[in-house]
Design a protein around this motif. Structure first.
Motif, PDB file in Angstrom:
ATOM      1  N   ARG A 126       0.825  -1.210   0.000  1.00  0.00           N
ATOM      2  CA  ARG A 126       0.000   0.000   0.000  1.00  0.00           C
ATOM      3  C   ARG A 126       0.858   1.259   0.000  1.00  0.00           C
ATOM      4  O   ARG A 126       0.593   2.204  -0.766  1.00  0.00           O
ATOM      5  N   PRO A 137      -1.984  -2.009 -12.706  1.00  0.00           N
ATOM      6  CA  PRO A 137      -2.600  -2.884 -11.699  1.00  0.00           C
ATOM      7  C   PRO A 137      -1.670  -4.016 -11.298  1.00  0.00           C
ATOM      8  O   PRO A 137      -0.950  -4.571 -12.134  1.00  0.00           O
ATOM      9  N   ASP A 170      -7.629   0.072  -2.100  1.00  0.00           N
ATOM     10  CA  ASP A 170      -6.749  -0.276  -3.215  1.00  0.00           C
ATOM     11  C   ASP A 170      -7.143  -1.585  -3.890  1.00  0.00           C
ATOM     12  O   ASP A 170      -6.616  -1.915  -4.964  1.00  0.00           O
ATOM     13  N   VAL A 171      -8.038  -2.345  -3.295  1.00  0.00           N
ATOM     14  CA  VAL A 171      -8.364  -3.685  -3.799  1.00  0.00           C
ATOM     15  C   VAL A 171      -9.493  -3.628  -4.827  1.00  0.00           C
ATOM     16  O   VAL A 171     -10.544  -3.008  -4.590  1.00  0.00           O
ATOM     17  N   PHE A 172      -9.273  -4.307  -5.955  1.00  0.00           N
ATOM     18  CA  PHE A 172     -10.350  -4.567  -6.906  1.00  0.00           C
ATOM     19  C   PHE A 172     -10.964  -5.903  -6.498  1.00  0.00           C
ATOM     20  O   PHE A 172     -10.342  -6.948  -6.620  1.00  0.00           O
ATOM     21  N   ARG A 173     -12.207  -5.854  -5.987  1.00  0.00           N
ATOM     22  CA  ARG A 173     -12.833  -7.001  -5.345  1.00  0.00           C
ATOM     23  C   ARG A 173     -13.738  -7.759  -6.313  1.00  0.00           C
ATOM     24  O   ARG A 173     -14.134  -7.241  -7.364  1.00  0.00           O
ATOM     25  N   ASP A 176     -16.632  -5.782  -7.360  1.00  0.00           N
ATOM     26  CA  ASP A 176     -16.347  -4.754  -8.368  1.00  0.00           C
ATOM     27  C   ASP A 176     -16.438  -5.328  -9.774  1.00  0.00           C
ATOM     28  O   ASP A 176     -16.862  -4.631 -10.711  1.00  0.00           O
ATOM     29  N   LEU A 204      -7.740   0.632 -13.784  1.00  0.00           N
ATOM     30  CA  LEU A 204      -7.273  -0.140 -12.635  1.00  0.00           C
ATOM     31  C   LEU A 204      -5.926   0.339 -12.102  1.00  0.00           C
ATOM     32  O   LEU A 204      -5.361  -0.288 -11.201  1.00  0.00           O
ATOM     33  N   LYS A 207      -4.488  -0.191  -8.477  1.00  0.00           N
ATOM     34  CA  LYS A 207      -5.328  -1.185  -7.817  1.00  0.00           C
ATOM     35  C   LYS A 207      -4.592  -2.518  -7.664  1.00  0.00           C
ATOM     36  O   LYS A 207      -3.648  -2.824  -8.390  1.00  0.00           O
ATOM     37  N   GLN A 249     -12.494 -10.059  -0.687  1.00  0.00           N
ATOM     38  CA  GLN A 249     -11.346  -9.334  -1.227  1.00  0.00           C
ATOM     39  C   GLN A 249     -10.573 -10.116  -2.291  1.00  0.00           C
ATOM     40  O   GLN A 249      -9.670  -9.558  -2.917  1.00  0.00           O
TER      41      GLN A 249
END
Length: 357
Positions: A126, A137, A170-173, A176, A204, A207, A249
């Motif tokens: 992070r 990404p 910061d997470v693309f879940r 999403d 992204l 991410k 996540q």
């Protein structure tokens, strides 16, 4: 996907491999990797990743691995149910052995004591991303060495909580990926992937996408009948029913290359649509028995490991830049999403992003 967006992707996809290779080698100021192939969706790109990036023998600090511009790092994780801690180590289930330093600022990324837990490794990611705005990404591959221990408070829910606490927005879940651009959502990850609902790599930027696979200990444990992949898919399904999928996540991956649709290994057919990430040996995917175009057509993410072993084999640690680029191009043509290896020193190769297929 709007017609204009689809047309743009098709035009970019017909660009030459040479153009893509040159773009992939470029770095943004400060060492951050440029968001290459930015107009491609994440499902239509081939990128490069590193195996066991937490290992101090590979990099003195996890940030040094990120400095290569790589699009994937890998963490081996153990659930220590005695201390209720997610340990990061190759072979020690009760201790941390890694290059994570629990940085709070960018200046702390390259100093201080290592051997921290998973949360600290994620903090390092992070902080590094915040210091490199616009970075392409990043996939984080988690190998859960011995599987979950939900009975002892270290199950999918607790892993989600740890990730959310340290990576935040910061997470693309998974939720999403389900969300339609114009509103509403797809019912399953499979439906969303087939619609190519992956955002563009530009969208992204900055991410993190997390995938998880069963670990070597778990896969060789005859008493373990609920492996990580299945357990996390069940977790996704339960959250969807409860209307709380946003808590998840991670994308569970179908591990090990197999012909056809490898999800048929799951006897519960309702779990199959929750797998859109696949992970296995590159040589097996390219041995002539597997139609890898199936992954690309459906926009599933396909991680090909040990890229160096595909005939003719090249160095597993330090091939020439030309040999490594040729190997990445070969696996891109074979529909890989991520080409994984131990090429720790090839900073001209790690940032590459090519059109897939």
């Amino acid at each position: 996907m709007t017609p204009s967006r689809a047309a743009a992707r098709r035009l970019l996809a017909v660009g030459t491999a040479a153009t893509a290779l040159l773009a992939g080698a470029m770095l943004a100021p400060g060492g951050a990797a440029a968001v290459d192939g930015g107009s491609l969706s994440e499902g239509d790109a081939t990128t490069v990743g590193l195996h066991n990036t937490y290992d101090p023998s590979a990099f003195p600090y996890l940030a040094k691995a990120l400095d290569t511009g790589t699009s994937m790092i890998e963490l081996d994780v153990w659930d220590d149910f005695i201390t209720k801690e997610w340990k990061v180590s190759h072979s020690n289930p009760l201790g941390n052995s890694n290059n994570c330093v629990d940085a709070g600022t960018a200046a702390q990324l390259y100093t201080g004591g290592a051997n921290k837990d998973l949360g600290s490794c994620l903090d390092d990611v992070r902080v590094w991303l915040a210091a490199h705005p616009g970075h392409a990404p990043l996939m984080i591959k988690i190998e859960l060495k011995a599987g979950f221990q939900a009975t002892y408070g270290l199950g999918p829910t607790q892993l989600d909580q740890t990730i959310a606490a340290h990576l935040g927005g910061d997470v693309f879940r998974p939720a999403d990926l389900l969300a339609k651009p114009g509103g509403g959502s797809y019912p399953t990850l499979d439906a969303a992937a087939k619609a190519d609902n992956w955002p563009s790599r530009d969208a992204l930027a900055g991410k993190v996408i997390l995938e998880i696979i069963p670990g070597t200990v778990e896969e060789n444990n005859p008493t373990d009948t609920l492996w990580t992949d299945k357990e996390y898919a069940q977790h996704l399904q339960a959250l969807q029913v409860a209307g709380t999928l946003g808590q998840a996540q991670i994308f569970p991956a179908v591990h090990n290359a197999a012909a056809g649709d490898p999800r048929t290994r799951y006897s519960d057919t309702t779990l199959r649509p929750w797998f859109v990430v696949f992970d296995g040996d590159a040589s097996t995917y390219l041995n002539g028995s597997i139609d890898t175009s199936w992954y690309s057509v459906n926009h599933y993410l396909l991680v090909m490991t040990d890229a160096q072993n595909v005939p003719p084999a090249i160095s597993d640690t330090a091939p020439s830049v030309a040999d490594a680029q040729a190997r990445v191009a070969l696996l891109a043509a074979a529909h890989a999403s991520v080409v994984s290896s131990d090429w720790t020193g090839l900073t001209a190769v790690q940032p590459e992003a090519l059109p897939r297929g």
